[in-house]
Scaffold this motif. Structure first.
Motif, mmCIF file in Angstrom:
data_model
loop_
_atom_site.group_PDB
_atom_site.id
_atom_site.type_symbol
_atom_site.label_atom_id
_atom_site.label_comp_id
_atom_site.label_asym_id
_atom_site.label_seq_id
_atom_site.Cartn_x
_atom_site.Cartn_y
_atom_site.Cartn_z
ATOM 1 N N THR A 9 15.431 -14.540 3.584
ATOM 2 C CA THR A 9 14.038 -14.445 3.142
ATOM 3 C C THR A 9 13.116 -14.733 4.315
ATOM 4 O OG1 THR A 9 13.879 -16.787 2.547
ATOM 5 C CG2 THR A 9 14.697 -15.277 0.854
ATOM 6 N N PHE A 10 11.816 -14.494 4.101
ATOM 7 C CA PHE A 10 10.825 -14.712 5.161
ATOM 8 C C PHE A 10 9.552 -15.291 4.578
ATOM 9 C CE2 PHE A 10 13.351 -10.991 6.452
ATOM 10 C CZ PHE A 10 13.863 -11.459 7.647
ATOM 11 N N THR A 11 8.808 -15.966 5.427
ATOM 12 C CA THR A 11 7.460 -16.397 5.058
ATOM 13 C C THR A 11 6.487 -15.263 5.372
ATOM 14 O OG1 THR A 11 6.973 -17.302 7.247
ATOM 15 C CG2 THR A 11 8.030 -18.785 5.644
ATOM 16 N N VAL A 12 5.279 -15.394 4.866
ATOM 17 C CA VAL A 12 4.248 -14.390 5.138
ATOM 18 C C VAL A 12 4.005 -14.283 6.642
ATOM 19 C CG1 VAL A 12 1.806 -13.832 4.842
ATOM 20 C CG2 VAL A 12 3.157 -14.623 2.884
ATOM 21 N N ASP A 13 3.932 -15.418 7.333
ATOM 22 C CA ASP A 13 3.682 -15.389 8.778
ATOM 23 C C ASP A 13 4.798 -14.681 9.528
ATOM 24 O OD1 ASP A 13 1.296 -16.709 8.454
ATOM 25 O OD2 ASP A 13 2.064 -18.691 9.033
ATOM 26 N N GLN A 14 6.037 -14.888 9.114
ATOM 27 C CA GLN A 14 7.160 -14.233 9.786
ATOM 28 C C GLN A 14 7.100 -12.721 9.629
ATOM 29 O OE1 GLN A 14 10.265 -16.460 7.787
ATOM 30 N NE2 GLN A 14 10.853 -17.499 9.684
ATOM 31 N N VAL A 15 6.724 -12.262 8.446
ATOM 32 C CA VAL A 15 6.624 -10.822 8.222
ATOM 33 C C VAL A 15 5.474 -10.232 9.021
ATOM 34 C CG1 VAL A 15 6.056 -9.062 6.498
ATOM 35 C CG2 VAL A 15 7.740 -10.828 5.971
ATOM 36 N N GLU A 16 4.345 -10.907 9.020
ATOM 37 C CA GLU A 16 3.194 -10.371 9.739
ATOM 38 C C GLU A 16 3.423 -10.350 11.245
ATOM 39 O OE1 GLU A 16 -0.072 -12.690 8.276
ATOM 40 O OE2 GLU A 16 -0.345 -11.393 6.517
ATOM 41 N N ALA A 17 4.286 -11.241 11.731
ATOM 42 C CA ALA A 17 4.578 -11.271 13.162
ATOM 43 C C ALA A 17 5.533 -10.149 13.568
ATOM 44 C CB ALA A 17 5.177 -12.626 13.546
ATOM 45 N N ASP A 18 6.364 -9.669 12.643
ATOM 46 C CA ASP A 18 7.366 -8.639 12.965
ATOM 47 C C ASP A 18 7.579 -7.775 11.720
ATOM 48 O OD1 ASP A 18 9.328 -7.130 14.094
ATOM 49 O OD2 ASP A 18 10.680 -8.792 14.578
ATOM 50 N N PRO A 19 6.573 -6.971 11.349
ATOM 51 C CA PRO A 19 6.588 -6.322 10.031
ATOM 52 C C PRO A 19 7.695 -5.293 9.821
ATOM 53 C CG PRO A 19 4.753 -5.529 11.360
ATOM 54 C CD PRO A 19 5.336 -6.692 12.097
ATOM 55 N N ILE A 20 8.059 -4.550 10.835
ATOM 56 C CA ILE A 20 9.049 -3.487 10.653
ATOM 57 C C ILE A 20 10.464 -4.053 10.570
ATOM 58 C CG2 ILE A 20 10.032 -1.386 11.605
ATOM 59 C CD1 ILE A 20 7.201 -1.030 10.597
ATOM 60 N N ARG A 21 10.811 -4.929 11.496
ATOM 61 C CA ARG A 21 12.185 -5.460 11.525
ATOM 62 C C ARG A 21 12.476 -6.298 10.289
ATOM 63 N NH1 ARG A 21 15.341 -9.847 13.418
ATOM 64 N NH2 ARG A 21 13.440 -11.082 13.700
ATOM 65 N N THR A 22 11.533 -7.168 9.904
ATOM 66 C CA THR A 22 11.786 -7.997 8.729
ATOM 67 C C THR A 22 11.900 -7.139 7.472
ATOM 68 O OG1 THR A 22 9.388 -8.384 8.552
ATOM 69 C CG2 THR A 22 10.700 -10.081 9.661
ATOM 70 N N GLN A 72 0.818 -1.210 0.000
ATOM 71 C CA GLN A 72 0.000 0.000 0.000
ATOM 72 C C GLN A 72 0.857 1.268 0.000
ATOM 73 O OE1 GLN A 72 -2.546 1.305 3.506
ATOM 74 N NE2 GLN A 72 -4.148 0.519 2.116
ATOM 75 N N PHE A 73 0.500 2.194 -0.871
ATOM 76 C CA PHE A 73 1.214 3.457 -1.047
ATOM 77 C C PHE A 73 2.693 3.231 -1.375
ATOM 78 C CE2 PHE A 73 -2.378 4.706 1.733
ATOM 79 C CZ PHE A 73 -2.992 5.597 0.861
ATOM 80 N N ALA A 74 2.980 2.070 -1.972
ATOM 81 C CA ALA A 74 4.356 1.728 -2.347
ATOM 82 C C ALA A 74 5.300 1.838 -1.155
ATOM 83 C CB ALA A 74 4.838 2.605 -3.507
ATOM 84 N N THR A 75 4.785 1.450 0.009
ATOM 85 C CA THR A 75 5.550 1.567 1.250
ATOM 86 C C THR A 75 5.778 0.178 1.830
ATOM 87 O OG1 THR A 75 4.623 3.761 1.678
ATOM 88 C CG2 THR A 75 5.591 2.612 3.549
ATOM 89 N N GLY A 76 6.920 -0.395 1.524
ATOM 90 C CA GLY A 76 7.248 -1.727 2.033
ATOM 91 C C GLY A 76 8.012 -2.525 1.006
ATOM 92 N N LEU A 77 8.705 -3.542 1.487
ATOM 93 C CA LEU A 77 9.505 -4.394 0.617
ATOM 94 C C LEU A 77 9.081 -5.854 0.679
ATOM 95 C CD1 LEU A 77 13.106 -2.982 1.329
ATOM 96 C CD2 LEU A 77 11.689 -2.592 -0.690
ATOM 97 N N ASN A 78 7.932 -6.140 1.287
ATOM 98 C CA ASN A 78 7.607 -7.549 1.550
ATOM 99 C C ASN A 78 6.397 -8.078 0.806
ATOM 100 O OD1 ASN A 78 5.201 -7.061 3.437
ATOM 101 N ND2 ASN A 78 6.823 -5.908 4.480
ATOM 102 N N GLY A 79 5.513 -7.223 0.305
ATOM 103 C CA GLY A 79 4.368 -7.686 -0.469
ATOM 104 C C GLY A 79 3.156 -8.075 0.341
#
Length: 462
Positions: free
Chosen positions: A375-388, A123-130
């Motif tokens: 790399t990360f899984t979707v669950d890993q990113v959602e659990a720690d969105p900023i650090r990942t 969203q708003f092209a803000t992020g690197l994880n999708g």
């Protein structure tokens, strides 16, 4: 798993010879998109009937078969305007129907390319994880619940799935290179200003650039010949630099002690294996430091550049904060903590680092690093969105701050099957040298005079 479809060159050859046609290509693309369902690749695909009709219109143009991109399908990241189609930035309440087409996209359309639709993004092209989208969260083509990467998540998937041979995306902090790496394709961030950003809803206007994704360097070359042009309406616009003429390429390799893999031993082993092979591919390798690049990268989200997003989205944040995903809202509001003194302090520090890096280019032409340290899984990113997300940008954040050109190069898989990518980068306007290095790493033939006029190239083929 990666299943690239026909390349730009293959589609052109088919259309020009008459063994295929834009209308049949359009039908194939529409069927491929429909077969996947709503998997998070596209936000607004062109409906099948409209797509085939648009292809038929291209077939009927005078001299159609001489068009540089005759009937070649492509996707556009949904932060770039295409007239008559919604631009959403993955935020339905922000969406609007564009009345004009971005000049870069218009150049492709004028060259006979077939617009297939708007692709998903963080969203708003803000992020690197999708994962930062209200639409279905896309996954990497390599499976295992691996993230697709962002913000140009759908663009990378559309190419990796073979639905289109190239996509137009963006890259402010790695948004083109990271998803390319996670989907095993080529993602190129040209020097800022070579492709017009008019018609792009900016994330950070002083850093944004349009990028290209494809499965081959050859396709990037063909598309770039069409899409690149000075634009007096773009204050960052500039001409391309010198062409690569076959000189030895001096490649800088940071010492292993300066590389960060975040405890991912499989990625460390894979990247070191890539480095061992570079000397055998005709590069003059030498050790160089990565430190000033990483120091610049730390400025991006720890410094005041995050506040630049408020120039474009501050009013919307104030009026409709509930319409913005919580993690994006947190990033936007963090921009309010910076003042004018912080801005000047950061600019001065960045200029110091630019001077250090500028002197390095006297000794080397390009630098090679991992595109991703892990790399990360979707669950890993959602659990720690900023650090990942910060870890995903470790090797990409500094690119536009230091005015570099960079390309993510797929280099196979790690021992556990995850995609491995190396990033080649160089100073602004050294794009041709960087692409030459990438092609050599891929063992992809690339003539030194790769950039002859596209129409002349097509004439010679016939």
């Amino acid at each position: 798993m990666l299943n690239p479809g026909p390349t730009v060159a293959e589609i052109l050859a088919s259309h020009e010879s008459g063994s295929g046609a834009p209308t049949s290509t359009a039908a194939r693309v529409a069927d491929a998109i429909a077969a996947r369902g709503d998997d998070g690749t596209w936000i607004t695909p062109v409906p099948r009937e409209q797509l085939v009709a648009a292809a038929a219109e291209i077939e009927c143009r005078p001299g159609a078969r001489t068009l540089p991109l005759y009937g070649v399908p492509f996707g556009v990241k949904d932060s770039i305007d295409v007239a008559g189609w919604p631009t959403t930035l993955a935020c339905p309440d922000f969406a609007y129907v564009a009345t004009e087409t971005a000049p870069a996209v218009q150049r492709l359309l004028d060259a006979g390319a077939l617009f297939v639709g708007k692709t998903n993004l963080d969203q708003f092209a803000t992020g690197l994880n999708g994962t930062r989208t209200p639409y279905p969260v896309p996954r990497s083509v390599f499976g295992g619940d691996l993230i697709s990467g962002g913000s140009s998540s759908g663009s990378a998937l559309a190419v990796a799935l073979g639905q289109v041979p190239f996509c137009v995306a963006t890259d402010t902090a790695g948004s083109g290179r990271v998803p390319a790496a996670l989907n095993g394709i080529v993602g190129w961030k040209p020097s800022r200003g070579l492709i017009s950003t008019v018609g792009l809803v900016p994330a950070c206007k002083s850093l944004d650039c349009l990028t290209l994704m494809a499965s081959r360097i050859e396709d990037l070359d063909r598309v770039f010949e069409v899409i690149a042009a000075p634009d007096p309406e773009d204050p960052w616009s500039r001409a391309r630099g010198p062409r690569y003429r076959g000189e030895r390429i001096r490649m800088g390799l940071p010492p292993e002690s300066e590389l960060e893999f975040f405890g991912d031993d499989a990625f460390r082993v894979a990247h070191l294996g890539i480095r061992e092979r570079l000397g055998r591919r005709g590069f003059d390798t030498t050790t160089t430091t990565l430190r000033p690049f990483l120091d610049a990268g730390e400025l991006l989200y720890q410094g005041p550049w995050v506040a630049e997003r408020l120039v474009e989205f501050g009013d919307f944040l104030a009026e409709k904060p509930e319409s913005i995903l919580p993690v994006i809202r947190e990033i936007f509001t963090s921009g309010y903590q910076f003042n004018a003194v912080d801005v000047f302090r950061a600019q001065q520090r960045l200029q110091e680092l630019r001077a250090v890096v500028g002197r390095m280019w006297a000794e080397i032409d390009v630098v090679v690093v991992p595109t991703l340290g892990t790399t990360f899984t979707v669950d890993q990113v959602e659990a720690d969105p900023i650090r990942t997300n910060t870890m995903l940008g470790h090797y990409t954040h500094f690119g536009n701050l230091l005015d570099l050109t960079a390309v993510a190069v797929p280099m196979g898989t790690a021992a556990d099957g995850r995609p491995v990518s190396a990033m080649v980068f160089g100073p602004a306007q050294s794009d041709d040298t960087v692409l030459a290095a990438a092609a050599r790493m891929l063992d992809e033939p690339r003539p030194v005079e790769a950039h002859m006029d596209v129409r002349l190239a097509q004439k010679e083929r016939r």
